[in-house]
Motif scaffolding. Structure first.
Motif, PDB file in Angstrom:
ATOM      1  N   ASP A 163       1.439   1.934   2.949  1.00 47.09           N
ATOM      2  CA  ASP A 163       0.439   2.647   2.150  1.00 47.09           C
ATOM      3  C   ASP A 163      -0.569   1.714   1.493  1.00 47.09           C
ATOM      4  N   CYS A 164      -0.534   0.437   1.865  1.00 49.54           N
ATOM      5  CA  CYS A 164      -1.541  -0.519   1.367  1.00 49.54           C
ATOM      6  C   CYS A 164      -2.720  -0.488   2.331  1.00 49.54           C
ATOM      7  N   THR A 165      -3.657   0.411   2.068  1.00 49.87           N
ATOM      8  CA  THR A 165      -4.806   0.600   2.948  1.00 49.87           C
ATOM      9  C   THR A 165      -6.092   0.560   2.132  1.00 49.87           C
ATOM     10  N   ALA A 166      -7.208   0.387   2.814  1.00 51.43           N
ATOM     11  CA  ALA A 166      -8.505   0.299   2.148  1.00 51.43           C
ATOM     12  C   ALA A 166      -8.900   1.650   1.558  1.00 51.43           C
ATOM     13  N   THR A 167      -9.552   1.608   0.414  1.00 49.79           N
ATOM     14  CA  THR A 167      -9.989   2.835  -0.260  1.00 49.79           C
ATOM     15  C   THR A 167     -11.466   3.122  -0.055  1.00 49.79           C
ATOM     16  N   SER A 168     -12.197   2.173   0.535  1.00 50.69           N
ATOM     17  CA  SER A 168     -13.632   2.337   0.752  1.00 50.69           C
ATOM     18  C   SER A 168     -13.950   2.134   2.234  1.00 50.69           C
ATOM     19  N   SER A 169     -14.928   2.868   2.729  1.00 50.57           N
ATOM     20  CA  SER A 169     -15.313   2.756   4.136  1.00 50.57           C
ATOM     21  C   SER A 169     -15.971   1.415   4.456  1.00 50.57           C
ATOM     22  N   SER A 170     -16.418   0.696   3.443  1.00 44.66           N
ATOM     23  CA  SER A 170     -17.051  -0.597   3.674  1.00 44.66           C
ATOM     24  C   SER A 170     -16.042  -1.741   3.637  1.00 44.66           C
ATOM     25  N   ASN A 171     -14.759  -1.406   3.545  1.00 47.45           N
ATOM     26  CA  ASN A 171     -13.702  -2.414   3.541  1.00 47.45           C
ATOM     27  C   ASN A 171     -12.639  -2.049   4.558  1.00 47.45           C
ATOM     28  N   ILE A 172     -11.935  -3.044   5.038  1.00 48.43           N
ATOM     29  CA  ILE A 172     -10.736  -2.818   5.829  1.00 48.43           C
ATOM     30  C   ILE A 172      -9.668  -3.798   5.360  1.00 48.43           C
ATOM     31  N   ILE A 173      -8.407  -3.431   5.559  1.00 44.93           N
ATOM     32  CA  ILE A 173      -7.292  -4.322   5.257  1.00 44.93           C
ATOM     33  C   ILE A 173      -6.495  -4.492   6.536  1.00 44.93           C
ATOM     34  N   VAL A 174      -6.563  -5.693   7.106  1.00 45.56           N
ATOM     35  CA  VAL A 174      -5.860  -6.015   8.345  1.00 45.56           C
ATOM     36  C   VAL A 174      -4.549  -6.702   7.983  1.00 45.56           C
ATOM     37  N   LYS A 175      -3.436  -6.202   8.568  1.00 42.86           N
ATOM     38  CA  LYS A 175      -2.129  -6.747   8.235  1.00 42.86           C
ATOM     39  C   LYS A 175      -1.352  -7.104   9.493  1.00 42.86           C
ATOM     40  N   PHE A 176      -0.655  -8.219   9.414  1.00 42.63           N
ATOM     41  CA  PHE A 176       0.341  -8.573  10.411  1.00 42.63           C
ATOM     42  C   PHE A 176       1.567  -9.005   9.617  1.00 42.63           C
TER      43      PHE A 176
END
Length: 414
Positions: A174-187
């Motif tokens: 559930d750790c995801t971006a809250t804005s369309s101008s951001n992304i959170i990439v995870k590995f």
């Protein structure tokens, strides 16, 4: 129904393994848990069952421990998002925050994890078993021939266990971006917050970092500010640009010119000469061992296997990510290593351009067949249904990156 895990199966011995060649304090060691072989086998069964049970739509930007996902996919998505934003307008730039957590696996709260697993639709009995697996775990630390007294823990997932990486990935779904101008990439725990900045407006990016900080507090994760770094990619020809500093817990995050992400160094100008020079140097060092094997008159097949396992694996690691945008001189330097290996083994070896083309084609076909892949939408067919639509690009750098090249490889292969 899954039963209670016996205490003897949960018992582990912690062995500190150095993270870096020269250690100076305890934080430079990784506490690896040695557990029962029987328990590891059972964990593999549970891991496969969990993987098949979680919804495919769960956080598409978590690339670890999922079918048809790899470090290549995570890096390619990060770079494509960056290059596309830079390609869209003059003055655009991208900020990347490479997040480091302090003892991420060891801070998982089992009760919170099982709640999240239940929200994902996993059966109650499985959630209860995982909770039992993570609580009341007896462990001791062993250094050489010395062992500590046994301590019982009920927090965290032991590093070295088969289930731990997957459980951490689910813990952070559930750790995801809250804005369309951001992304959170995870590995797994390698996390990057990417801010796509336009018109010098960094508010959404800074708010995203604040949201991440709050999320960490709610989930008992501690951000290691000293190891968290910010990288800015700005290809515009501005004389001066004043970027807003990032502060976490009152401490300013260090800004760097390059960062090694998932084994690949990303530079602020997105060039690859430093990376290819490092690969060529490392591969040439292994040519010495190849020559020594030849001098012992080993069969050609053995020499080829040694080349494939050592030299080729170095030269082609994550090749789909960086080879397309490397310079002609850098490619020639790498190819010279291959030619040297050919002279030593007296066999013809595949050139790097061919390997790159085939891997682009193979990976593209897998993405096309996977509708849950975050980049599946990039592979859209033309009205004829025979060829894929080429991506619109303005700059040569975006044109030579993985996804445009992969679409080109698919079309040529049809």
């Amino acid at each position: 129904m899954l039963g209670i895990v016996p205490s003897s199966f949960k018992r582990s011995t912690i062995v500190p393994v150095p993270k870096i060649p020269r250690t100076s304090d305890l934080n430079d060691y990784r506490p690896v848990a040695l557990t029962s072989v029987v328990m590891k086998c059972f964990e593999k069964l549970v891991r496969d069952f969990i993987t098949s049970s979680v919804p495919a739509s769960m956080d598409p930007l978590q690339f670890a421990y999922r079918h048809n996902r790899s470090t290549d996919d995570a890096i390619a998505h990060l770079l494509h998002t960056t290059l596309t934003h830079l390609d869209e307008g003059r003055g655009n730039y991208v900020k990347m925050l490479f997040v480091d957590y302090s003892s991420a696996f060891n801070t998982i709260i089992p009760s919170l994890l099982t709640t999240k697993l239940g929200d994902l639709g996993l059966h109650t009995s499985l959630c209860d078993w995982i909770s039992n697996f993570l609580t009341d775990r007896p462990q001791s630390v062993r250094v050489g021939n010395c062992a500590s007294s046994t301590l019982t823990l009920s927090t965290g997932a032991p590093q070295g266990c088969v289930l731990s990486p997957l459980l951490y990935s689910l813990y952070t779904y559930d750790c995801t971006a809250t804005s369309s101008s951001n992304i959170i990439v995870k590995f797994a725990d390698d996390t990057v917050v990417v801010g796509l900045i336009s018109d010098n407006d960094e508010r959404a990016y800074l708010e995203e970092i604040k949201h991440l900080e709050n999320w960490c507090q709610e989930n008992n994760l501690l951000l290691n500010v000293s190891k968290t770094k910010e990288l800015i990619v700005d290809c515009s020809k501005k004389q001066e640009q004043h970027y807003q500093p990032v502060r976490i817990s009152g401490t300013t995050v260090e800004r760097v010119d390059s960062f090694r992400y998932l084994g690949v160094p990303i530079l602020q100008d997105l060039s690859w000469s430093h990376h290819t020079n490092s690969l060529a140097k490392k591969a040439r060092q292994h040519l010495y061992h190849l020559r020594r094997l030849r001098d012992f008159r080993l069969p050609s097949k053995v020499l080829q296997n040694f080349y494939t396992c050592t030299i080729k694996s170095i030269l082609t690691g994550n090749i789909t990510v960086w080879f397309g945008n490397s310079t002609k001189q850098d490619r020639q330097a790498l190819q010279r290593v291959v030619r040297s290996a050919e002279r030593i083994t007296h066999t013809e070896l595949p050139d790097l351009q061919t390997i790159y083309y085939k891997r682009c084609q193979t990976k593209a076909r897998k993405i096309v067949k996977d509708p849950t892949h975050p980049n599946n939408r990039l592979f859209s067919l033309l009205r004829s249904g025979r060829r894929f639509r080429s991506l619109k690009t303005k700059t040569e750098r975006l044109k030579r990156s993985f996804f445009p090249q992969a679409i080109r490889a698919l079309n040529q292969g049809n």
